[in-house]
Scaffold this active site. Structure first.
Site, PDB file in Angstrom:
ATOM      1  N   ASP A  13       0.744  -1.054  -0.223  1.00 16.62           N
ATOM      2  CA  ASP A  13       0.033  -0.016  -0.120  1.00 16.62           C
ATOM      3  C   ASP A  13       0.810   0.820  -0.070  1.00 16.62           C
ATOM      4  OD1 ASP A  13      -2.164  -1.721   0.081  1.00 16.62           O
ATOM      5  OD2 ASP A  13      -2.033  -1.521   2.185  1.00 16.62           O
ATOM      6  N   LYS A  16       1.712   1.762  -4.978  1.00 20.06           N
ATOM      7  CA  LYS A  16       2.479   0.933  -6.032  1.00 20.06           C
ATOM      8  C   LYS A  16       1.314   1.576  -7.730  1.00 20.06           C
ATOM      9  CE  LYS A  16       2.262  -2.695  -4.460  1.00 20.06           C
ATOM     10  NZ  LYS A  16       2.000  -2.108  -2.635  1.00 20.06           N
ATOM     11  N   GLN A 224       2.008  -6.509  -3.644  1.00 18.21           N
ATOM     12  CA  GLN A 224       2.093  -6.409  -1.869  1.00 18.21           C
ATOM     13  C   GLN A 224       3.919  -5.117  -1.934  1.00 18.21           C
ATOM     14  OE1 GLN A 224       1.049  -9.769  -3.574  1.00 18.21           O
ATOM     15  NE2 GLN A 224      -0.807  -8.343  -2.964  1.00 18.21           N
TER      16      GLN A 224
HETATM   17  P1  GDP Z   1      -0.726   0.544  -3.407  1.00 15.83           P
HETATM   18  O1  GDP Z   1      -1.275  -1.308  -3.009  1.00 15.83           O
HETATM   19  O2  GDP Z   1       0.223   0.371  -3.255  1.00 15.83           O
HETATM   20  O3  GDP Z   1      -1.388   0.477  -4.886  1.00 15.83           O
HETATM   21  O4  GDP Z   1      -0.921   1.295  -2.453  1.00 15.83           O
HETATM   22  P2  GDP Z   1      -3.039   1.770  -2.693  1.00 15.83           P
HETATM   23  O5  GDP Z   1      -3.282   2.880  -3.415  1.00 15.83           O
HETATM   24  O6  GDP Z   1      -3.330   0.428  -1.484  1.00 15.83           O
HETATM   25  O7  GDP Z   1      -2.749   2.668  -1.422  1.00 15.83           O
HETATM   26  C1  GDP Z   1      -2.335   3.719  -0.730  1.00 15.83           C
HETATM   27  C2  GDP Z   1      -3.092   4.930  -1.067  1.00 15.83           C
HETATM   28  O8  GDP Z   1      -2.542   5.880  -1.107  1.00 15.83           O
HETATM   29  C3  GDP Z   1      -4.195   5.251  -2.028  1.00 15.83           C
HETATM   30  O9  GDP Z   1      -5.887   4.912  -1.494  1.00 15.83           O
HETATM   31  C4  GDP Z   1      -3.710   6.482  -2.657  1.00 15.83           C
HETATM   32  O10 GDP Z   1      -5.303   7.322  -3.712  1.00 15.83           O
HETATM   33  C5  GDP Z   1      -2.912   7.228  -1.892  1.00 15.83           C
HETATM   34  N1  GDP Z   1      -2.237   7.846  -2.382  1.00 15.83           N
HETATM   35  C6  GDP Z   1      -1.015   7.355  -3.303  1.00 15.83           C
HETATM   36  N2  GDP Z   1      -0.233   8.378  -2.863  1.00 15.83           N
HETATM   37  C7  GDP Z   1      -0.282   9.364  -2.276  1.00 15.83           C
HETATM   38  C8  GDP Z   1       0.211  10.436  -1.471  1.00 15.83           C
HETATM   39  O11 GDP Z   1       1.526  11.377  -2.644  1.00 15.83           O
HETATM   40  N3  GDP Z   1      -0.826  11.420  -0.567  1.00 15.83           N
HETATM   41  C9  GDP Z   1      -1.635  11.071  -0.132  1.00 15.83           C
HETATM   42  N4  GDP Z   1      -2.162  11.610   0.634  1.00 15.83           N
HETATM   43  N5  GDP Z   1      -2.366   9.870  -0.859  1.00 15.83           N
HETATM   44  C10 GDP Z   1      -1.469   9.120  -1.520  1.00 15.83           C
HETATM   45  P1  IMO Z   2      -1.248  -4.417  -2.550  1.00 11.78           P
HETATM   46  O1  IMO Z   2      -0.558  -4.676  -3.841  1.00 11.78           O
HETATM   47  C1  IMO Z   2      -0.908  -4.408   2.013  1.00 11.78           C
HETATM   48  C2  IMO Z   2      -1.227  -8.583   3.470  1.00 11.78           C
HETATM   49  C3  IMO Z   2      -2.414  -9.258   4.192  1.00 11.78           C
HETATM   50  C4  IMO Z   2      -1.505 -10.288   5.146  1.00 11.78           C
HETATM   51  C5  IMO Z   2      -0.723 -10.991   3.926  1.00 11.78           C
HETATM   52  C6  IMO Z   2      -1.153 -12.793   3.795  1.00 11.78           C
HETATM   53  O2  IMO Z   2      -1.770  -3.889  -2.291  1.00 11.78           O
HETATM   54  O3  IMO Z   2      -0.111  -3.587  -1.647  1.00 11.78           O
HETATM   55  P2  IMO Z   2      -2.501 -12.698   2.105  1.00 11.78           P
HETATM   56  O4  IMO Z   2      -3.673 -12.586   1.405  1.00 11.78           O
HETATM   57  O5  IMO Z   2      -2.128 -12.261   0.582  1.00 11.78           O
HETATM   58  O6  IMO Z   2      -2.188 -14.529   1.580  1.00 11.78           O
HETATM   59  O7  IMO Z   2      -1.999 -12.537   3.305  1.00 11.78           O
HETATM   60  O8  IMO Z   2      -0.443  -9.974   3.375  1.00 11.78           O
HETATM   61  N1  IMO Z   2      -1.320  -8.280   2.012  1.00 11.78           N
HETATM   62  C7  IMO Z   2      -0.765  -7.214   2.064  1.00 11.78           C
HETATM   63  N2  IMO Z   2      -0.715  -5.510   2.715  1.00 11.78           N
HETATM   64  N3  IMO Z   2      -0.903  -4.493   0.906  1.00 11.78           N
HETATM   65  C8  IMO Z   2      -1.043  -5.899   0.110  1.00 11.78           C
HETATM   66  O9  IMO Z   2      -1.528  -6.056  -1.438  1.00 11.78           O
HETATM   67  C9  IMO Z   2      -1.088  -7.100   0.581  1.00 11.78           C
HETATM   68  N4  IMO Z   2      -1.473  -8.150   0.057  1.00 11.78           N
HETATM   69  C10 IMO Z   2      -1.185  -8.658   1.289  1.00 11.78           C
HETATM   70  O10 IMO Z   2      -2.504  -8.016   4.907  1.00 11.78           O
HETATM   71  O11 IMO Z   2      -0.655  -9.778   6.644  1.00 11.78           O
HETATM   72 MG    MG Z   3      -2.673  -1.253  -1.909  1.00 18.04          MG
END
Ligand code: GDP
Ligand code: IMO
Ligand code: MG
Length: 426
Positions: A13, A16, A224
């Site tokens: 999260d 990416k 991840q």
């Molecule tokens: P990913 O799984 O790595 O693609 O990340 P996620 O989308 O799960 O979580 C990142 C969150 O942060 C999302 O809600 C994005 O919209 C938000 N986000 C990404 N870059 C920024 C930033 O620079 N500032 C803020 N405030 N939010 C961001």
């Molecule tokens: P993105 O791509 C954050 C975590 C789960 C758990 C562990 C194993 O959005 O960054 P799983 O279901 O994969 O067997 O769970 O990995 N997990 C993540 N945490 N971002 C993710 O994906 C995750 N995908 C799995 O919370 O701890």
């Molecule tokens: Mg994510």
């Protein structure tokens, strides 16, 4: 043209999706190389939010060929729902290609994921319960069904018969659950999913290499992150695939010589979902501010993410594991209100100072972070578009992170929007 990898440097999260979407402007193809719909990658365009689980984050651009590589585990029902949802929102997904060698997530995988978590009780991992672990386990045990099996009903049924016999024994005799019906599963996968997916299924290794040979630019999108990696993460609190950059070669079918750039994504602080060690974790006070300002709730499961300060020991290790060429730091704006900020520069354990990640997990569980304190900027950064608009304290913070991690920081996120980014030169 060589390929670029985008990889998370923390526990997921990091942003990416947003970075992949940004970089995809200059690319021809985006390939997801591992994971499944445990991922949730958010892209915000003109205030509209897209949360992608299986589709590569380049899908929003018509010029991109989105590819689901062989290293991904695919739940076909989820994939079709995601395609339908995006299509209803005006996104054309018709160029999507799905590797025939990717493995299928089957109904028993999802059921077992949930049951095993329940059985683990206090020791549960906190998985996303999407069937990811059981699907990769079957792949390694060589009893998995692959996407290409959807195109051969006879083989699909034969394989399903063999594996379901064992799964039903386990479900019934170990976990006291009802057995699953082969006819129900075969009907759903072969009659409902296969005809719709068939035109997308193909030889993605061939496709990727044709693109490379034609001089096209390819982005390999990790899901991840480094510390959720099956080999290099905080085992057993990890996912069941290899998000590290090396996994991009395996999961897309290319050799390391095709990759010339590996971009690590790091939040300006840190979060983790699910169980496992987290040395810089913060609770009330700082932790609440990070969760509230960063909206730190899971894209997929809605779970509250655990927040903490930036941990340079971990990101330094991510630099090594992934051969990072640079880092993009996201969510700097979330730190806007702090008067002082902490960065973990080393760990202390029984009087021993660790600048690098201790290999033994027990040590990691017991370390005390050694922090350096830096002044905050107490200014709203969300409108900044150029480096000169960042306050000195914000620039100093980024320079400090780059120094600590040992690689340049070239992009800094100051908001969720597609263009809320500042180009940096640390
Ligand atoms: P990913 O799984 O790595 O693609 O990340 P996620 O989308 O799960 O979580 C990142 C969150 O942060 C999302 O809600 C994005 O919209 C938000 N986000 C990404 N870059 C920024 C930033 O620079 N500032 C803020 N405030 N939010 C961001
Ligand atoms: P993105 O791509 C954050 C975590 C789960 C758990 C562990 C194993 O959005 O960054 P799983 O279901 O994969 O067997 O769970 O990995 N997990 C993540 N945490 N971002 C993710 O994906 C995750 N995908 C799995 O919370 O701890
Ligand atoms: Mg994510």
């Amino acid at each position: 043209m060589p390929a670029t990898v985008v990889v998370g440097t923390q526990w997921g999260d990091e942003g990416k999706g947003k970075l992949t979407d940004l970089l995809a402007r200059e690319m021809n193809m985006v390939v997801r190389y591992q994971g499944g719909h445990n991922a949730g990658h958010t892209i915000v365009v003109d205030g509209e939010s897209f949360a992608l689980q299986l589709l590569p984050s380049g899908v929003l651009y018509p010029h991109i060929t989105p590819v689901i590589g062989n290293g991904v585990v695919v739940d076909p029902g989820v994939l079709l729902d995601e395609i339908d949802l995006l299509t209803s929102r005006g996104i054309d997904c018709s160029k999507l290609k799905v590797s025939g060698n990717a493995h299928l997530i089957m109904p028993y995988h999802q059921e077992l994921d949930a049951i095993i978590e329940r059985y683990l009780g206090r020791n549960k991992l906190g998985t996303t319960r999407r069937g990811i672990g059981p699907a990769y386990a079957d792949k390694a045990s060589r009893v998995g069904l692959r996407v290409q099996d959807l195109l051969d009903p006879k083989i699909f049924r034969q394989k399903l018969e063999v594996v379901l016999k064992e799964k039903n024994q386990i479900l019934a005799k170990v976990y006291n659950r009802l057995p699953l019906s082969i006819d129900d599963i075969a009907k759903r996968y072969l009659d409902d999913y296969a005809p719709r997916l068939a035109p997308m299924i193909g030889d993605c290794v061939g496709l990727v290499h044709e693109a490379l040979e034609a001089g096209q630019a390819i982005l390999l999108e990790g899901a991840q992150a480094t510390f959720l990696d099956l080999d290099h993460g905080t085992y057993p609190f990890v996912t069941s695939s290899n998000p590290v950059a090396g996994g991009a070669c395996v999961g897309a079918g290319i050799g390391p010589r095709h990759i010339d750039k590996v971009i690590g994504i790091a939040k300006a602080y840190c979060t983790r979902v699910g169980a496992g060690p987290f040395p810089t974790e913060q609770f009330e006070g700082v932790g609440e501010v990070l969760v509230d300002r960063g909206h730190e709730y899971g894209t997929v499961t809605g779970r509250r993410r655990r927040p903490g300060w930036f941990d340079a020991v971990m990101v330094r290790h991510a630099v090594r594991l992934n051969s990072l060429s640079e880092i993009a730091v996201t969510k700097l704006d979330v730190l806007d209100t702090f008067a002082t900020l902490k960065v973990c520069v080393a760990y202390d354990h029984d009087g021993v100072r660790h600048r690098h990640l201790p290999y033994h997990q027990t040590v990691l569980h017991e370390v005390t972070p050694v922090y350096e304190e830096l002044p905050g900027w107490e200014t709203d950064l969300t409108e900044a578009t150029e480096l000169r608009e960042l306050p000195a304290a914000a620039k100093d913070y980024i320079h400090f992170l780059a120094d600590q991690c040992g690689v340049p920081i070239r992009l800094v996120g100051v908001g969720p929007g597609r263009d809320q980014l500042v180009r940096f030169d640390s």
